[in-house]
Design an enzyme around this catalytic site. Structure first.
Site, PDB file in Angstrom:
ATOM      1  N   HIS A   1       0.814  -1.214   0.000  1.00  0.00           N
ATOM      2  CA  HIS A   1       0.000   0.000   0.000  1.00  0.00           C
ATOM      3  C   HIS A   1       0.854   1.273   0.000  1.00  0.00           C
ATOM      4  O   HIS A   1       0.505   2.248  -0.666  1.00  0.00           O
ATOM      5  CB  HIS A   1      -0.888  -0.041   1.244  1.00  0.00           C
ATOM      6  CG  HIS A   1      -2.226   0.561   1.014  1.00  0.00           C
ATOM      7  ND1 HIS A   1      -3.231  -0.070   0.321  1.00  0.00           N
ATOM      8  CD2 HIS A   1      -2.729   1.757   1.381  1.00  0.00           C
ATOM      9  CE1 HIS A   1      -4.289   0.708   0.280  1.00  0.00           C
ATOM     10  NE2 HIS A   1      -4.011   1.817   0.925  1.00  0.00           N
TER      11      HIS A   1
ATOM     12  N   GLU B   1      -7.918   5.989  -7.194  1.00  0.00           N
ATOM     13  CA  GLU B   1      -6.876   6.284  -8.194  1.00  0.00           C
ATOM     14  C   GLU B   1      -7.500   6.996  -9.378  1.00  0.00           C
ATOM     15  O   GLU B   1      -7.080   6.845 -10.508  1.00  0.00           O
ATOM     16  CB  GLU B   1      -6.101   5.032  -8.644  1.00  0.00           C
ATOM     17  CG  GLU B   1      -6.732   3.679  -8.445  1.00  0.00           C
ATOM     18  CD  GLU B   1      -8.016   3.423  -9.239  1.00  0.00           C
ATOM     19  OE1 GLU B   1      -9.069   3.892  -8.746  1.00  0.00           O
ATOM     20  OE2 GLU B   1      -7.974   2.786 -10.292  1.00  0.00           O
TER      21      GLU B   1
HETATM   22  N1  LIG Z   1      -2.268   2.735  -2.062  1.00  0.00           N
HETATM   23  C1  LIG Z   1      -3.495   3.197  -2.223  1.00  0.00           C
HETATM   24  N2  LIG Z   1      -4.397   2.451  -2.889  1.00  0.00           N
HETATM   25  C2  LIG Z   1      -5.630   2.921  -3.070  1.00  0.00           C
HETATM   26  C3  LIG Z   1      -6.012   4.178  -2.552  1.00  0.00           C
HETATM   27  N3  LIG Z   1      -7.306   4.380  -2.896  1.00  0.00           N
HETATM   28  C4  LIG Z   1      -7.702   3.281  -3.601  1.00  0.00           C
HETATM   29  N4  LIG Z   1      -6.705   2.411  -3.711  1.00  0.00           N
HETATM   30  C5  LIG Z   1      -6.671   1.119  -4.381  1.00  0.00           C
HETATM   31  O1  LIG Z   1      -6.756   1.300  -5.793  1.00  0.00           O
HETATM   32  C6  LIG Z   1      -7.134   0.058  -6.342  1.00  0.00           C
HETATM   33  C7  LIG Z   1      -8.037   0.294  -7.529  1.00  0.00           C
HETATM   34  O2  LIG Z   1      -8.217  -0.941  -8.164  1.00  0.00           O
HETATM   35  P1  LIG Z   1      -9.153  -1.144  -9.426  1.00  0.00           P
HETATM   36  O3  LIG Z   1     -10.384  -0.289  -9.266  1.00  0.00           O
HETATM   37  O4  LIG Z   1      -9.365  -2.630  -9.606  1.00  0.00           O
HETATM   38  O5  LIG Z   1      -8.365  -0.522 -10.620  1.00  0.00           O
HETATM   39  P2  LIG Z   1      -7.011  -0.883 -11.331  1.00  0.00           P
HETATM   40  O6  LIG Z   1      -6.242  -1.954 -10.596  1.00  0.00           O
HETATM   41  O7  LIG Z   1      -6.283   0.423 -11.477  1.00  0.00           O
HETATM   42  O8  LIG Z   1      -7.466  -1.429 -12.687  1.00  0.00           O
HETATM   43  P3  LIG Z   1      -7.996  -0.607 -13.919  1.00  0.00           P
HETATM   44  O9  LIG Z   1      -8.574   0.662 -13.409  1.00  0.00           O
HETATM   45  O10 LIG Z   1      -9.015  -1.488 -14.502  1.00  0.00           O
HETATM   46  O11 LIG Z   1      -6.817  -0.390 -14.780  1.00  0.00           O
HETATM   47  C8  LIG Z   1      -7.756  -0.749  -5.234  1.00  0.00           C
HETATM   48  O12 LIG Z   1      -6.915  -1.826  -4.897  1.00  0.00           O
HETATM   49  C9  LIG Z   1      -7.830   0.242  -4.065  1.00  0.00           C
HETATM   50  O13 LIG Z   1      -7.645  -0.397  -2.815  1.00  0.00           O
HETATM   51  C10 LIG Z   1      -5.044   4.921  -1.824  1.00  0.00           C
HETATM   52  O14 LIG Z   1      -5.277   6.029  -1.318  1.00  0.00           O
HETATM   53  N5  LIG Z   1      -3.797   4.394  -1.686  1.00  0.00           N
END
Ligand SMILES: Nc1nc2c(ncn2[C@@H]2O[C@H](COP(=O)(O)OP(=O)(O)OP(=O)(O)O)[C@@H](O)[C@H]2O)c(=O)[nH]1
Length: 373
Positions: free
Chosen positions: A258, A288
């Site tokens: 993370h 993201e």
């Molecule tokens: N490190 C971190 N991770 C985050 C944060 N907010 C969201 N995430 C993670 O971002 C990830 C988003 O995953 P997905 O929505 O599957 O998107 P992706 O892996 O980018 O895949 P695609 O969008 O389809 O390319 C998840 O694992 C969330 O836990 C944050 O503030 N910090």
């Protein structure tokens, strides 16, 4: 309608600089004190209690000095001439000479001059530290003592040592009490200044917390909503919104942890902020996902902005997330035409739809969602 910019009487007398205004006001109060004292001394001379020539000379000395201090402060010359912007010590010394002189020339009414010593620490509240106020009070008392000793020695018949001793005792009492009070008031003043500064910085922190995303420092979603509403009211120029979503971000979290995922988000925010213009708004919309609002921008220009961002990210790999790791993103762009008619909620929904199309078409690209017919 024309707004009058003519300064009012207070501004004419004191100027407009807030810090200098207080110092100028103090010199003005000092001047008025001198004027009233000169009148009182003149009355004493008319009643035959004091020598006319002596009191006139004293009046000239104190009024010319007070006028000079006022002019130095009002013109702004004082801070340029001395490091002590309020000329506190110079004014205190001049006041001390005036009071000692008044004591020496006031004849049987000289006891009244002792009362004036109370004013010395009171003026000091605004410009001196408590230690300086105490030092100034002590100096004043010593100066009056010297005048008393000189007078009782040189004119023993007119200056009865017992009466003079009583004057000195009263001077010591009033000066001690006024010094203690001035110190207490000064302490309260500094405490309230400290509290005001703390409050201002707490307010600044609260505002930053309420409007900024803690991780990336970008505008947060709530503040972005307000800025979007403001942009929508601003007429006259084409407007574009882009929804940007990092690609396969979950993989970074899962494989590197993370903390590295957070670093990727910060890295993207940094590069993106350096890429967009100051008038664009870049906000963290969710995990993201980022929203970019580009005022006065055509769809072609918006596509070019995202191409530039892609190029910059390629040029700045992030080793912490893996050897040669490059952040890529999928983006959807929606154009809104004239900002005044822009339905930004609908535009964001269209940009979102275009972003998902970009994901389905293989990621690492920006697609334009045409404006509805
Ligand atoms: N490190 C971190 N991770 C985050 C944060 N907010 C969201 N995430 C993670 O971002 C990830 C988003 O995953 P997905 O929505 O599957 O998107 P992706 O892996 O980018 O895949 P695609 O969008 O389809 O390319 C998840 O694992 C969330 O836990 C944050 O503030 N910090």
């Amino acid at each position: 309608m024309t707004v009058s910019t003519r300064p009012g009487p207070a501004e004419l007398l004191l100027g407009s600089d807030p810090q200098r205004r207080l110092h100028t006001l103090l010199t003005l109060v000092g001047w008025l004190t001198c004027f009233v004292m000169a009148c009182a001394q003149h009355a004493a001379a008319m009643l035959g209690l004091a020598d006319e020539a002596h009191t006139s000379r004293l009046a000239v000395f104190s009024l010319v000095g007070a006028t000079l201090f006022y002019l130095l402060m009002r013109s702004g010359l004082a801070p340029r001439l001395a490091s002590d912007a309020a000329l506190s010590w110079l004014q205190a010394s001049w006041a001390l000479v005036s009071i000692s002189w008044a004591y020496a020339v006031s004849g049987p009414a000289r006891g009244a001059a002792v009362v004036l010593l109370v004013l010395m620490p009171l003026f000091g509240i605004f410009t001196l530290t408590p230690r300086q106020t105490r030092l100034m009070a002590l100096t004043s008392f010593l100066a009056i003592t010297l005048v008393v000793v000189w007078k009782t020695q040189s004119e023993p018949l007119r200056y009865d040592p017992r009466v003079e001793l009583m004057h000195l005792i009263f001077a010591a009492i009033v000066m001690s009490v006024s010094t203690v009070l001035a110190t207490l008031i000064g302490r309260l003043k500094r405490q309230s200044q400290r509290e005001r500064a703390e409050l201002a910085s707490a307010l600044e922190r609260i505002q930053a917390l309420a409007t900024k995303d803690e991780l990336t420092g970008l505008t947060n979603r709530r503040a972005a909503g307000e800025q979007l509403r403001r942009a929508a009211r601003d007429p006259g120029a084409p407007l574009c919104v882009a929804m940007i979503d990092l690609d396969r971000f979950k993989q970074v979290n899962d494989s590197r942890g993370h903390a590295v995922g957070d670093e990727v988000l910060r890295h993207f925010a940094r590069v993106a902020r350096e890429t967009v213009r100051a008038e664009d708004m870049l906000a963290r919309w969710g995990g993201e996902e980022f929203l970019l609002l580009m005022p006065a921008t055509t769809p072609e220009q918006a596509l070019a902005v995202l191409a530039r961002l892609r190029a910059r990210l390629h040029a700045a790999p992030l080793a912490a997330a893996g050897p040669g790791y490059v952040v890529t993103f999928s983006a959807g762009i929606a154009a809104c035409g004239d900002a005044a008619d822009a339905d930004l909620d609908a535009a964001i929904a269209r940009a979102d739809a275009a972003m998902y199309r970009a994901k389905h078409e293989g990621r690492d690209r920006a697609l334009l969602e045409p404006a509805p017919a």
